[in-house]
Design an enzyme around this catalytic site. Structure first.
Site, mmCIF file in Angstrom:
data_model
loop_
_atom_site.group_PDB
_atom_site.id
_atom_site.type_symbol
_atom_site.label_atom_id
_atom_site.label_comp_id
_atom_site.label_asym_id
_atom_site.label_seq_id
_atom_site.Cartn_x
_atom_site.Cartn_y
_atom_site.Cartn_z
ATOM 1 N N SER A 77 0.833 -1.198 0.000
ATOM 2 C CA SER A 77 0.000 0.000 0.000
ATOM 3 C C SER A 77 0.869 1.251 0.000
ATOM 4 C CB SER A 77 -0.918 0.003 1.228
ATOM 5 O OG SER A 77 -1.820 1.094 1.177
ATOM 6 N N ASP A 78 0.367 2.297 -0.619
ATOM 7 C CA ASP A 78 1.080 3.571 -0.649
ATOM 8 C C ASP A 78 0.074 4.708 -0.609
ATOM 9 O OD1 ASP A 78 3.930 4.722 -1.102
ATOM 10 O OD2 ASP A 78 2.653 5.886 -2.453
#
Length: 200
Positions: A77-78
């Site tokens: 995730s970012d």
């Protein structure tokens, strides 16, 4: 995949916020932090930035667990903050944090959170993102300086944490609160369902 097998969710992140959020799904969780190159083309739109970086993180972790990877899903995730087309990363200094918060105060900005899921051992991939709008209150310079002195903004994209003291600056959000924290759980749940893993 039969959900009764309790697949392990392998989170490719060292973020304590993401760790806390993913554990609310009630499945076994492992943390695999892998350093990846986060250099990205300046031409990429925000949605592509977060999806690409999420995929890089998930892929690096997936490659490290392939031998033992039955019944698991690697999750990368970012999250980025975007104001008027400019991406605001983590501040490099107190002055940088001040300039970011000064820019965001009294304005609406966007927070993009990407998720990449790779199922083991099949290698099936799901990638998506969520965008949430955040409106900040007008702020006085001394308020911003006091917040920076707390130390909270220094490792946060956009120089604030909505789950911490930074919540006092937020006037409203339109979208998913958890996407702003760093992991949109509703989106993740849908992506896991596509992989035949049902949270509920």
């Amino acid at each position: 995949m039969d959900n009764k097998t309790k697949p392990t969710l392998i989170l490719a992140s060292s973020s304590p916020r993401r760790r806390e959020l993913i554990r609310t799904l009630g499945m076994p969780v492992e943390i695999r932090k892998n350093d990846v190159d986060e250099t990205i083309s300046a031409d990429f739109p925000p949605r592509k930035i977060v999806e690409e970086l999420s995929m890089r993180k998930a892929k690096a972790a997936f490659e490290s667990i392939q031998i033992e990877g039955e019944h698991s899903v690697v999750i990368g995730s970012d999250t980025i903050v975007v104001h008027e087309g400019t991406v605001l990363g983590k501040p490099k200094s107190a002055e940088d944090a001040f300039q970011m918060l000064k820019r965001l105060q009294g304005e609406t900005h966007e927070v993009f959170s990407g998720i990449a899921c790779i199922q083991a051992p099949t290698g099936r991939v799901k990638v998506a993102h969520h965008m949430t709008q955040v409106t900040m209150k007008p702020l006085q310079h001394d308020q911003i300086h006091r917040y920076i002195a707390s130390g909270e903004p220094m490792d946060k994209a956009g120089a604030y944490a909505i789950q911490g003291l930074g919540a006092t600056f937020v006037e409203k959000i339109t979208g998913d609160y958890f996407a702003v924290v760093g992991l949109p759980l509703s989106l993740l749940s849908d992506m896991l369902s596509d992989l035949e893993i049902h949270v509920i």
